[in-house]
Structures are given as C-alpha cells and as structure tokens.
Scaffold this motif. Structure first.
Motif, PDB file in Angstrom:
ATOM      1  N   SER A 114       0.835  -1.207   0.000  1.00 12.45           N
ATOM      2  CA  SER A 114       0.000   0.000   0.000  1.00 12.45           C
ATOM      3  C   SER A 114       0.864   1.249   0.000  1.00 12.45           C
ATOM      4  O   SER A 114       0.590   2.213  -0.727  1.00 12.45           O
ATOM      5  N   SER A 115       1.912   1.248   0.803  1.00 10.13           N
ATOM      6  CA  SER A 115       2.810   2.406   0.867  1.00 10.13           C
ATOM      7  C   SER A 115       3.478   2.653  -0.477  1.00 10.13           C
ATOM      8  O   SER A 115       3.632   3.799  -0.909  1.00 10.13           O
ATOM      9  N   ILE A 116       3.863   1.579  -1.143  1.00  9.81           N
ATOM     10  CA  ILE A 116       4.512   1.700  -2.458  1.00  9.81           C
ATOM     11  C   ILE A 116       3.551   2.317  -3.461  1.00  9.81           C
ATOM     12  O   ILE A 116       3.891   3.276  -4.167  1.00  9.81           O
ATOM     13  N   PHE A 117       2.331   1.780  -3.545  1.00  9.91           N
ATOM     14  CA  PHE A 117       1.373   2.293  -4.528  1.00  9.91           C
ATOM     15  C   PHE A 117       0.925   3.716  -4.200  1.00  9.91           C
ATOM     16  O   PHE A 117       0.668   4.524  -5.105  1.00  9.91           O
ATOM     17  N   GLN A 118       0.826   4.046  -2.914  1.00  3.96           N
ATOM     18  CA  GLN A 118       0.407   5.393  -2.529  1.00  3.96           C
ATOM     19  C   GLN A 118       1.436   6.440  -2.950  1.00  3.96           C
ATOM     20  O   GLN A 118       1.090   7.600  -3.190  1.00  3.96           O
ATOM     21  N   THR A 119       2.696   6.027  -3.053  1.00  4.12           N
ATOM     22  CA  THR A 119       3.739   6.934  -3.528  1.00  4.12           C
ATOM     23  C   THR A 119       3.414   7.462  -4.920  1.00  4.12           C
ATOM     24  O   THR A 119       3.762   8.596  -5.267  1.00  4.12           O
ATOM     25  N   TYR A 120       2.732   6.638  -5.704  1.00  2.00           N
ATOM     26  CA  TYR A 120       2.374   7.008  -7.077  1.00  2.00           C
ATOM     27  C   TYR A 120       0.909   7.452  -7.189  1.00  2.00           C
ATOM     28  O   TYR A 120       0.379   7.549  -8.295  1.00  2.00           O
ATOM     29  N   GLY A 121       0.279   7.706  -6.047  1.00  2.00           N
ATOM     30  CA  GLY A 121      -1.130   8.067  -6.068  1.00  2.00           C
ATOM     31  C   GLY A 121      -2.005   6.944  -6.594  1.00  2.00           C
ATOM     32  O   GLY A 121      -3.110   7.187  -7.083  1.00  2.00           O
ATOM     33  N   ARG A 122      -1.501   5.713  -6.480  1.00  3.71           N
ATOM     34  CA  ARG A 122      -2.186   4.503  -6.964  1.00  3.71           C
ATOM     35  C   ARG A 122      -2.391   4.530  -8.481  1.00  3.71           C
ATOM     36  O   ARG A 122      -3.180   3.770  -9.025  1.00  3.71           O
ATOM     37  N   GLU A 123      -1.663   5.402  -9.177  1.00  5.77           N
ATOM     38  CA  GLU A 123      -1.766   5.526 -10.633  1.00  5.77           C
ATOM     39  C   GLU A 123      -0.407   5.205 -11.256  1.00  5.77           C
ATOM     40  O   GLU A 123       0.610   5.801 -10.892  1.00  5.77           O
ATOM     41  N   LEU A 124      -0.394   4.254 -12.186  1.00  8.18           N
ATOM     42  CA  LEU A 124       0.845   3.847 -12.833  1.00  8.18           C
ATOM     43  C   LEU A 124       0.709   4.012 -14.341  1.00  8.18           C
ATOM     44  O   LEU A 124      -0.257   3.537 -14.937  1.00  8.18           O
ATOM     45  N   VAL A 125       1.680   4.673 -14.947  1.00  3.65           N
ATOM     46  CA  VAL A 125       1.702   4.856 -16.393  1.00  3.65           C
ATOM     47  C   VAL A 125       2.689   3.851 -16.980  1.00  3.65           C
ATOM     48  O   VAL A 125       3.836   3.768 -16.524  1.00  3.65           O
ATOM     49  N   LEU A 126       2.241   3.094 -17.952  1.00  5.62           N
ATOM     50  CA  LEU A 126       3.065   2.058 -18.570  1.00  5.62           C
ATOM     51  C   LEU A 126       3.762   2.659 -19.788  1.00  5.62           C
ATOM     52  O   LEU A 126       3.148   2.869 -20.830  1.00  5.62           O
ATOM     53  N   ARG A 127       5.081   2.936 -19.671  1.00 10.13           N
ATOM     54  CA  ARG A 127       5.809   3.642 -20.723  1.00 10.13           C
ATOM     55  C   ARG A 127       6.961   2.802 -21.271  1.00 10.13           C
ATOM     56  O   ARG A 127       7.585   2.035 -20.548  1.00 10.13           O
TER      57      ARG A 127
END
Length: 236
Positions: free
Chosen positions: A20-33
């Motif tokens: 949860s802490s890891i995903f919250q760092t990204y605002g729970r939003e991940l861009v696949l680039r």
C-alpha cells in the motif's frame, strides 16, 4: 488463535502495508511507458487485453517490495527468488522465526477473476519437497487494478494520461483451506515429456475458500503439506 496462523496473519498485514505504501507513492496511478511512450494511450492497444499487464505489475511490486524492505529495515525482509519465477510457484519470499513465507502475487483486472494459484507440481515441489523440515506459509497477494482513461484533474489543473489504477489489495494463505474433500484445477500441460494432471494449476475461488475453510485450530503447515501430497499422489 494458534501461533502458526497468528504469525501468518501478522505477515500478511505487514505485506499489505508495504505494498500500500509503495502504490500510494504514485497516487495509486501507474503509467506504462516504453521510451517515454504511454503504451496504453491508444484504447485499441494489444497489451490491455493480454496477460502482459499482469506480468508487468507482478514484476513491479516484487522489485519495489525488495527495495522497500531492504532500505527501510522493516519487520520482514522480502527477497526475490533467484532464477526464473516461471519455474516456481511463488514470486518472492521472507523468512522469520523459522517460517518461510512464500508470496505469490496475482494481478487481477477489474471485472476479471484470477483464481489460478500455480501449477500443482510446482507448488508441491516448493512447499513439500524443498527443505521439508522448514515450516512454510504460502501467501497469495492479489493486486486489483483497472485501466483509467485520460482526464483533466481540475483540482490541480493537470492532464492525466491513460493509466493503471490500483483498486485494492487482498491476501490469504492456502493453509486456511481444506482440500481433503477435493480441489479445483485447470488442465494446462506445459511438459511434453511428462503429461500429468499435476501440470494443471490449482484454482481457488473466493466461494471455494468460504465453503472449505479449516477451523482455526487446524490450520498448520503439516496439514497443508499432507493435503498437497495427497493431491499429487492421486492426481496422476
């Protein structure tokens, strides 16, 4: 609560806290680039409907868990399995107080159930054949996600690209489940030289877990060890 199960619950709580802490760092939003290009930008992309996103998410969280727990000196130290995880039933592990926690990360897209755990033969190898004197606890961490379209964040006046959104996390351990009255599996065969039903993946749905839940006092490594051994021996 029996001591073995209490330790499993404690580990799962910490595991979800880390993730949860890891995903919250990204605002729970991940861009696949790739090379700065958003691979999900076009709605007709060939990745979204494939298993690729699942593998990417699993690799992401394993790498981040390893970094997070090694740097922050958390209660549990998560390590990656050395070698190809395609030949194993788990993605990473932790060891504490003579228990090895085997963690299988499963990405689950919104609206699609991912109930497959691992090939029965691989699970049996990792759980029963490798260091049988070492108590193990097999934890499934489900990472639920959806694909969100691009939008304008009016509060911060910035454009959001099309991205993966982490909807939630859930965990359970297979030791909670009673397989003595039967199990569910698919019939995948990844070996041409040795075809056996044990090549199929163990399937554990939420309804199966609820209907076949062991009493708390009966949850143990030894009991699950025996049930997996019985499945393998009668499944050929």
């Amino acid at each position: 609560m029996n001591d073995y199960y209490a330790r499993s619950i404690a580990f799962q709580k910490e595991l979800i806290k880390y993730a949860s802490s890891i995903f919250q760092t990204y605002g729970r939003e991940l861009v696949l680039r790739l090379e700065e290009y958003n691979l999900l930008q076009n709605k007709n992309n060939c990745i979204e409907s494939s298993t690729a996103i699942g593998f990417v998410l699993e690799e992401f969280i394993v790498s981040k868990l390893e970094m997070y727990t090694h740097c922050a000196e958390e209660s549990y130290r998560i390590d990656r399995f050395i070698g190809s995880t395609t030949s194993e039933s788990y993605d990473c592990f932790a060891e504490q107080d003579n228990v090895r926690y085997l963690v299988n990360i499963k990405a689950e897209k919104s609206g699609v159930k991912n109930n497959a755990i691992a090939a029965i033969s691989q699970l049996h190898k990792n759980y029963c054949l490798e260091e049988p004197q070492m108590e193990k606890n097999y934890v499934v961490l489900k990472v639920r996600y959806s694909v969100k379209d691009a939008y304008e964040d009016s509060a911060y006046k910035r454009a959001k690209p099309r991205h993966l959104y982490i909807d939630g996390l859930e965990s359970f351990c297979i030791e909670e489940i009673d397989f003595s009255n039967g199990h569910q599996q698919d019939n995948r065969s990844w070996s041409e030289t040795k075809k056996t039903k044990n090549n199929g993946r163990l399937i554990v749905s939420q309804s199966f877990r609820e209907k076949n839940r062991l009493p708390e006092e009966e949850i143990s490594y030894q009991r699950t060890f025996q049930m997996l051994s019985d499945i393998v021996s009668t499944n050929n």
